[in-house]
Write an enzyme that holds these catalytic residues in place. Structure first.
Site, mmCIF file in Angstrom:
data_model
loop_
_atom_site.group_PDB
_atom_site.id
_atom_site.type_symbol
_atom_site.label_atom_id
_atom_site.label_comp_id
_atom_site.label_asym_id
_atom_site.label_seq_id
_atom_site.Cartn_x
_atom_site.Cartn_y
_atom_site.Cartn_z
ATOM 1 N N HIS A 111 6.704 -22.242 7.566
ATOM 2 C CA HIS A 111 8.130 -22.444 7.071
ATOM 3 C C HIS A 111 8.752 -23.778 7.847
ATOM 4 C CE1 HIS A 111 9.004 -19.768 10.593
ATOM 5 N NE2 HIS A 111 10.319 -20.373 10.468
ATOM 6 N N LYS A 123 12.037 -26.871 6.820
ATOM 7 C CA LYS A 123 13.413 -26.724 7.592
ATOM 8 C C LYS A 123 13.838 -28.336 7.455
ATOM 9 C CE LYS A 123 12.446 -23.231 10.794
ATOM 10 N NZ LYS A 123 13.576 -22.526 11.843
ATOM 11 N N LYS A 179 8.611 -16.324 23.999
ATOM 12 C CA LYS A 179 9.447 -15.240 23.560
ATOM 13 C C LYS A 179 10.092 -14.948 24.986
ATOM 14 C CE LYS A 179 7.710 -14.268 19.694
ATOM 15 N NZ LYS A 179 8.210 -14.624 18.498
ATOM 16 N N ASP A 200 -3.803 0.518 -2.411
ATOM 17 C CA ASP A 200 -4.948 -0.056 -1.651
ATOM 18 C C ASP A 200 -5.422 -1.439 -1.953
ATOM 19 O OD1 ASP A 200 -7.192 -0.523 0.077
ATOM 20 O OD2 ASP A 200 -6.829 1.521 0.758
ATOM 21 N N HIS A 240 3.399 -24.431 13.813
ATOM 22 C CA HIS A 240 4.702 -24.913 13.734
ATOM 23 C C HIS A 240 4.828 -26.236 14.553
ATOM 24 C CE1 HIS A 240 5.648 -21.476 11.561
ATOM 25 N NE2 HIS A 240 6.270 -20.424 12.487
ATOM 26 N N GLU A 256 12.639 -19.104 22.794
ATOM 27 C CA GLU A 256 13.303 -17.990 21.674
ATOM 28 C C GLU A 256 13.791 -16.801 22.932
ATOM 29 O OE1 GLU A 256 11.002 -17.435 17.592
ATOM 30 O OE2 GLU A 256 10.095 -16.632 19.273
ATOM 31 N N LYS A 315 1.195 -18.307 7.151
ATOM 32 C CA LYS A 315 0.381 -18.689 8.353
ATOM 33 C C LYS A 315 0.155 -17.397 9.317
ATOM 34 C CE LYS A 315 2.792 -18.393 11.816
ATOM 35 N NZ LYS A 315 3.547 -17.604 12.412
ATOM 36 N N SER A 375 0.704 -1.256 0.017
ATOM 37 C CA SER A 375 -0.026 -0.244 -0.145
ATOM 38 C C SER A 375 0.916 1.198 -0.020
ATOM 39 C CB SER A 375 -0.956 -0.135 1.241
ATOM 40 O OG SER A 375 -0.396 -0.277 2.357
#
Ligand code: BG6
Length: 472
Positions: A174, A178, A322, A91, A236, A212, A144, A50
């Site tokens: 993804h 892997k 996280k 847009d 995942h 993570e 996703k 956009s």
């Protein structure tokens, strides 16, 4: 397990919606660069967003992104990629945007549309493509999370199917691209030694941790609409569970694998609030884009059961978060102890000492380890806890997005999720998206809230992966 259909032709243009976004900057430009280097990508790449960018700005962005991801070691390839780029700004609700895209596509008649945009815009763009008559012969690659719960996934599937046939829809996760995760499928079914013990008779429990050591990295707006469960667990982590839990595919082929994976999701017991511990790291509410009273989870631990013949009553513990202590992904499949205690030291003393297990290191690095006790030299029958350790890091591996975009453009569906599997996975988490306990705060750099420990207590404690590659 190749899902390619030789009758399928290669896409002759790649259209990237959301080309000015974070995902494209971090992952997609570097992947496109690798694809050009290998000669896999040689068609126009049209970025859509956009923002009113110029083509030069897009080229600068691409160069910057590739430089940040690694060294630019092939100037010719970089220049080739830059010369393939086009830009369409507008847009997504405006038919003009799609008309401009049509012009930019020129003679390309079999484009692949990659939607690297917020999930709330998927339906708008898919409809826009259909209305502009751009969908015939085309493929659509959707990021996703596909939907945000079961009903929105069903709705989105209906919209997608009103424009594209199922074989032209590529739902990206993804993790499926892997190496270490593809190796789970290979390792399980290319060897015969695991199969006899890979069931409820020999396996006590399974743990999967995807941790993570960083926060939401400025993605507050996205994260507020997602949370850990939607962001990484339903997709995942469930994909990892499916590969570990599935029955052997009945024949060699994409459909057979997809069918067995879907059966795992169907056999999963829907979660209830007490199966899930949600956490939120201290300071999350001060992140840009995050509500001051946010109840969104940045940590999630859950107990899952797969009510199938093979897995009945085996608990699966999944945990992700996280700002935890390390960045690592590991699976620990804990085996039942030997039936009789023949040696004094055979039973571990501390809870975290585990004697019998199979461990898959998924990241960083790729390894499979089998725990074993071995006798220490001397008269006494006492031993040490060791691992038969198989490191599987190989040089020059294709990275997930490179592999997945290449596969989608070739019409190869083997590494993408099928509609029924995505819906069945949503059905498992759907109850706890609506009804859950409030988040528990946790310290940055910890292993999450202590309430998560209570969840695994019947089996002992969480297995905390180590930071170093593959180490234990
Ligand atoms: C993404 C999530 O899908 O996966 C991120 O949106 C997460 O929040 C990431 O950090 C993890 O992927 P990887 O490949 O770094 O393990």
């Amino acid at each position: 397990m190749d899902g390619s259909d030789p009758s399928k032709t290669l896409s002759d243009a790649l259209v990237v919606f959301g080309v000015t976004g974070d995902l494209v900057h971090k992952m997609i430009f570097p992947a496109l660069y690798e694809m050009v280097k290998k000669g896999v990508l040689d068609c126009p790449v049209i970025g859509v967003a956009s923002s009113r960018w110029t083509l030069d700005q897009l080229r600068e962005q691409a160069t910057d992104s590739i430089g940040q991801a690694g060294t630019i070691d092939d100037r010719d390839a970089l220049n080739r990629l830059l010369s393939l780029l086009h830009y369409v700004g507008g847009d997504y609700n405006d038919t003009e945007t799609f008309n401009s895209l049509k012009k930019a596509l020129g003679k390309a008649g079999r484009p692949a549309f990659y939607l690297a945009i917020p999930p709330s815009l998927f339906a708008t763009v898919i409809k826009g493509l259909g209305d502009a008559g751009l969908a015939a012969q085309a493929r659509v690659i959707v990021e996703k999370p596909f939907g945000r719960d079961l009903s929105s996934a069903l709705e989105l599937n209906a919209v997608a199917h009103s424009v594209f046939p199922e074989e032209s829809i590529f739902r990206i996760d993804h993790y499926l691209g892997k190496e270490a995760i593809m190796n789970i499928l290979y390792f399980r079914f290319a060897n015969s030694f695991l199969e006899p013990i890979w069931n409820r008779n020999y396996i006590d429990s399974v743990q999967i941790t995807l941790s993570e050591d960083f926060g939401i990295k400025g993605r507050g707006l996205f994260y507020e609409s997602a949370g850990c469960l939607r962001d990484v667990v339903q997709n995942h982590m469930f994909q990892i569970v499916a590969l570990l839990a599935m029955e052997p595919p009945a024949y060699q082929g994409y459909e057979a694998v997809q069918t067995e994976k879907a059966k795992v999701f169907h056999a999963m017991r829907p979660l209830s609030a007490d199966d899930v511990v949600r956490g939120q790291y201290d300071g999350y509410r001060n992140e840009p884009g995050v509500a001051k009273n946010s109840d969104v989870e940045t940590f999630c631990a859950l107990r899952l059961f797969i009510d199938s013949w093979r897995w009945k009553d085996v608990p699966w513990y999944l945990r992700s978060g996280k700002n935890l202590q390390v960045s690592a992904a590991e699976v620990l499949v804990e085996l039942k102890p030997p039936p009789q205690r023949l040696f004094d030291d055979a039973t571990p003393v501390a809870m975290e000492d585990r004697a019998n297990y199979v461990r898959f290191r998924l990241s960083p690095g790729s390894a499979v380890a089998l725990a074993a006790r071995v006798k220490t030299a001397g008269e006494e029958f006492v031993g040490d806890q060791r691992e038969l350790y198989l490191q599987n890091d190989q040089q020059g591996q294709e990275r997930p997005y490179e592999r997945l975009l290449g596969a989608a453009m070739a019409g190869n569906r083997s590494l993408f999720s099928r509609e029924d599997a995505v819906n069945a996975a949503w059905a498992v988490v759907d109850p706890v998206l609506k009804y859950h306990h409030p988040v528990h705060p946790y310290e940055v750099g910890s292993w999450g809230p202590k309430q998560a420990d209570a969840l695994v207590e019947p089996e002992g404690c969480w297995h905390n992966p180590k930071r170093e590659k593959g180490a234990h």
